[in-house]
Write an enzyme that holds these catalytic residues in place. Sequence first.
Site, PDB file in Angstrom:
ATOM      1  N   TYR A   1       1.188   0.858   9.761  1.00 62.51           N
ATOM      2  CA  TYR A   1       0.112   0.374  10.633  1.00 62.51           C
ATOM      3  C   TYR A   1       0.486   0.603  12.095  1.00 62.51           C
ATOM      4  O   TYR A   1       1.625   0.930  12.410  1.00 62.51           O
ATOM      5  CB  TYR A   1      -0.124  -1.124  10.396  1.00 62.51           C
ATOM      6  CG  TYR A   1      -0.729  -1.424   9.062  1.00 62.51           C
ATOM      7  CD1 TYR A   1      -2.081  -1.226   8.827  1.00 62.51           C
ATOM      8  CD2 TYR A   1       0.052  -1.902   8.024  1.00 62.51           C
ATOM      9  CE1 TYR A   1      -2.645  -1.495   7.597  1.00 62.51           C
ATOM     10  CE2 TYR A   1      -0.499  -2.180   6.775  1.00 62.51           C
ATOM     11  CZ  TYR A   1      -1.851  -1.977   6.576  1.00 62.51           C
ATOM     12  OH  TYR A   1      -2.395  -2.243   5.359  1.00 62.51           O
TER      13      TYR A   1
ATOM     14  N   ASP B   1      -5.147  -0.087  -4.748  1.00 60.40           N
ATOM     15  CA  ASP B   1      -5.348  -0.296  -3.316  1.00 60.40           C
ATOM     16  C   ASP B   1      -6.840  -0.383  -2.955  1.00 60.40           C
ATOM     17  O   ASP B   1      -7.466   0.600  -2.567  1.00 60.40           O
ATOM     18  CB  ASP B   1      -4.646   0.843  -2.559  1.00 60.40           C
ATOM     19  CG  ASP B   1      -4.669   0.640  -1.056  1.00 60.40           C
ATOM     20  OD1 ASP B   1      -5.312  -0.317  -0.588  1.00 60.40           O
ATOM     21  OD2 ASP B   1      -4.051   1.453  -0.343  1.00 60.40           O
TER      22      ASP B   1
ATOM     23  N   GLN C   1      -0.958   2.571  -5.845  1.00 55.51           N
ATOM     24  CA  GLN C   1      -2.095   3.230  -5.184  1.00 55.51           C
ATOM     25  C   GLN C   1      -3.422   3.082  -5.922  1.00 55.51           C
ATOM     26  O   GLN C   1      -4.467   2.976  -5.294  1.00 55.51           O
ATOM     27  CB  GLN C   1      -1.768   4.689  -4.912  1.00 55.51           C
ATOM     28  CG  GLN C   1      -1.027   4.802  -3.602  1.00 55.51           C
ATOM     29  CD  GLN C   1      -0.589   6.190  -3.256  1.00 55.51           C
ATOM     30  OE1 GLN C   1      -1.177   7.169  -3.681  1.00 55.51           O
ATOM     31  NE2 GLN C   1       0.470   6.269  -2.492  1.00 55.51           N
TER      32      GLN C   1
ATOM     33  N   SER D   1      -7.935   0.522   0.672  1.00 55.05           N
ATOM     34  CA  SER D   1      -8.158   1.954   0.907  1.00 55.05           C
ATOM     35  C   SER D   1      -9.458   2.425   0.273  1.00 55.05           C
ATOM     36  O   SER D   1     -10.229   3.152   0.906  1.00 55.05           O
ATOM     37  CB  SER D   1      -7.005   2.785   0.340  1.00 55.05           C
ATOM     38  OG  SER D   1      -5.888   2.686   1.179  1.00 55.05           O
TER      39      SER D   1
ATOM     40  N   ARG E   1       0.798  -1.236   0.000  1.00 60.04           N
ATOM     41  CA  ARG E   1       0.000   0.000   0.000  1.00 60.04           C
ATOM     42  C   ARG E   1       0.823   1.276   0.000  1.00 60.04           C
ATOM     43  O   ARG E   1       0.328   2.331  -0.356  1.00 60.04           O
ATOM     44  CB  ARG E   1      -0.941   0.000   1.211  1.00 60.04           C
ATOM     45  CG  ARG E   1      -1.877  -1.168   1.176  1.00 60.04           C
ATOM     46  CD  ARG E   1      -2.721  -1.229   2.421  1.00 60.04           C
ATOM     47  NE  ARG E   1      -3.764  -0.226   2.423  1.00 60.04           N
ATOM     48  CZ  ARG E   1      -4.537   0.018   3.480  1.00 60.04           C
ATOM     49  NH1 ARG E   1      -4.356  -0.644   4.602  1.00 60.04           N
ATOM     50  NH2 ARG E   1      -5.475   0.934   3.413  1.00 60.04           N
TER      51      ARG E   1
HETATM   52  P1  NAD Z   1      -6.198   0.224   9.856  1.00 56.44           P
HETATM   53  O1  NAD Z   1      -7.536  -0.105   9.279  1.00 56.44           O
HETATM   54  O2  NAD Z   1      -5.184  -0.849  10.034  1.00 56.44           O
HETATM   55  O3  NAD Z   1      -6.427   0.934  11.277  1.00 56.44           O
HETATM   56  C1  NAD Z   1      -7.160   2.131  11.404  1.00 56.44           C
HETATM   57  C2  NAD Z   1      -6.465   3.073  12.365  1.00 56.44           C
HETATM   58  O4  NAD Z   1      -6.571   2.589  13.700  1.00 56.44           O
HETATM   59  C3  NAD Z   1      -4.972   3.265  12.104  1.00 56.44           C
HETATM   60  O5  NAD Z   1      -4.720   4.627  11.827  1.00 56.44           O
HETATM   61  C4  NAD Z   1      -4.324   2.798  13.401  1.00 56.44           C
HETATM   62  O6  NAD Z   1      -3.160   3.566  13.732  1.00 56.44           O
HETATM   63  C5  NAD Z   1      -5.435   3.016  14.400  1.00 56.44           C
HETATM   64  N1  NAD Z   1      -5.279   2.275  15.672  1.00 56.44           N
HETATM   65  C6  NAD Z   1      -4.840   1.017  15.882  1.00 56.44           C
HETATM   66  N2  NAD Z   1      -4.820   0.725  17.206  1.00 56.44           N
HETATM   67  C7  NAD Z   1      -5.278   1.824  17.854  1.00 56.44           C
HETATM   68  C8  NAD Z   1      -5.498   2.151  19.231  1.00 56.44           C
HETATM   69  N3  NAD Z   1      -5.227   1.283  20.211  1.00 56.44           N
HETATM   70  N4  NAD Z   1      -5.971   3.375  19.525  1.00 56.44           N
HETATM   71  C9  NAD Z   1      -6.253   4.270  18.539  1.00 56.44           C
HETATM   72  N5  NAD Z   1      -6.059   4.033  17.220  1.00 56.44           N
HETATM   73  C10 NAD Z   1      -5.577   2.828  16.888  1.00 56.44           C
HETATM   74  O7  NAD Z   1      -5.548   1.422   9.032  1.00 56.44           O
HETATM   75  P2  NAD Z   1      -5.659   1.754   7.483  1.00 56.44           P
HETATM   76  O8  NAD Z   1      -6.723   2.728   7.269  1.00 56.44           O
HETATM   77  O9  NAD Z   1      -5.689   0.479   6.727  1.00 56.44           O
HETATM   78  O10 NAD Z   1      -4.287   2.494   7.265  1.00 56.44           O
HETATM   79  C11 NAD Z   1      -3.096   1.899   7.725  1.00 56.44           C
HETATM   80  C12 NAD Z   1      -1.898   2.680   7.301  1.00 56.44           C
HETATM   81  O11 NAD Z   1      -1.669   2.523   5.918  1.00 56.44           O
HETATM   82  C13 NAD Z   1      -2.002   4.169   7.549  1.00 56.44           C
HETATM   83  O12 NAD Z   1      -0.721   4.581   7.971  1.00 56.44           O
HETATM   84  C14 NAD Z   1      -2.277   4.725   6.204  1.00 56.44           C
HETATM   85  O13 NAD Z   1      -1.873   6.067   6.063  1.00 56.44           O
HETATM   86  C15 NAD Z   1      -1.408   3.800   5.400  1.00 56.44           C
HETATM   87  N6  NAD Z   1      -1.758   3.855   3.989  1.00 56.44           N
HETATM   88  C16 NAD Z   1      -0.822   4.366   3.177  1.00 56.44           C
HETATM   89  C17 NAD Z   1      -1.071   4.466   1.846  1.00 56.44           C
HETATM   90  C18 NAD Z   1      -0.036   5.047   0.963  1.00 56.44           C
HETATM   91  O14 NAD Z   1       1.035   5.369   1.391  1.00 56.44           O
HETATM   92  N7  NAD Z   1      -0.338   5.196  -0.268  1.00 56.44           N
HETATM   93  C19 NAD Z   1      -2.270   4.024   1.326  1.00 56.44           C
HETATM   94  C20 NAD Z   1      -3.222   3.467   2.192  1.00 56.44           C
HETATM   95  C21 NAD Z   1      -2.929   3.383   3.536  1.00 56.44           C
END
Ligand code: NAD
Length: 383
Positions: free
Chosen positions: A228, A130, A127, A133, A121
Amino acid sequence: MKVGVARETAAGERRVALVPEALGKVTAAGYEVVVEAGAGLGALIPDQAYLDAGAQIVSTADLYAQADVILKVQKPNPKEVARLRGGQTVIGLLQPLIDPATAQAIAERGATAISLDAIPRTLSRAQTMDALSSQANVGGYKAMLMAANSFGRYFPLLTTAAGTAKPANVLILGIGVAGLQAIGTARRMGAVVKAYDVRPETREQAESLGATFVKLKTQIDATGAGGYARELTAEERATQQAELNEVIGTMDVVITTAQVPGRKPPVLVTADAVGKMKPGSVIVDMAASALGGNCELSKAGETVVTENLVTIIAPDNLPATMPVGASQFYARNISSLLLHMTKDGALVVDLEDEIGGPVTVAHGGKIVSEAVQKLLASAGGGA
Ligand code: NAD
């Protein structure tokens, strides 16, 4: 080579893997497209729209007999797996880390399994592929709409001749893709929004969308691998909980999205915290599944109303409840991956490729994903 679009069979699933608008690029790459009759109906796409876009409509049996590559949203069920044959490829959100047995069964049929869940991701050229997302984005939006729909008051500040309505206080727990979309949606509806995450870099992202970041007195940095979060220690959990409980009690709407890869979702809203909320408050637990959820009282797939009149909604497949928009995004993701893996009008599996490698779960009659091999070995299934 023929690409087949299957009709989804999972309960409540209304999305379709490819929409007519996405057909052009697939046929331009040299594929013929066959669509299982009725595949688009859940997403309000009639068969005629696929015919008009240049596809053929076929029966279920013909789809599996003719297609070299089968595009799906969800993993195939056992009957569908039994229809697969050697040399065929199935692409979808196969969830091999949750259900390695289906991946194994696909391998045993000699078919190739490609899973969109394993797209790297953070790789910028991946992207457009993805799907996690794009579907989380739909989920965050829809979760906020559901909350607004269940909430018996206005979201915005409203001054009228009949009186003034106070704006709703909304809290988002977990500021990943879904959380950010939930913040944006609540702000557009005029709510006052707070948000919290254990990854410090989310503060700026939340603030840029107009939310106030909840800063706990005890600072926790739980940034894990690949962007993550990592699981919190017991001590971190206890301090977080005590401070969060105070904030939750003052909120009208709480949306929880927190996930930790490969683990049970963390409990962020305890029964105690729910007990402190005002009657009429709403919680939407996006992390709820059979494994548990972010709210101690949520029941996956159900809506419950507590004794103190707090509504807790735990939807199990939010993207499927907005099938038209979700399918459009998904079709873009799956067709981008298909085209990335296409050479001279045919799908080519290159395990050395930085995208093709991670997404390939089964190939040549074997499980090729190490993570899935490990899971199967620990379950005593071998690979
Ligand atoms: P996810 O569904 O795994 O989790 C959702 C959110 O819950 C995350 O932000 C995580 O930090 C938070 N979380 C976990 N435990 C927690 C706790 N105890 N208390 C509070 N919050 C908590 O996340 P996601 O939406 O799949 O995204 C994961 C990562 O992937 C992020 O860093 C996102 O920016 C990244 N991402 C990057 C790209 C890219 O670079 N192009 C694309 C998609 C996602």
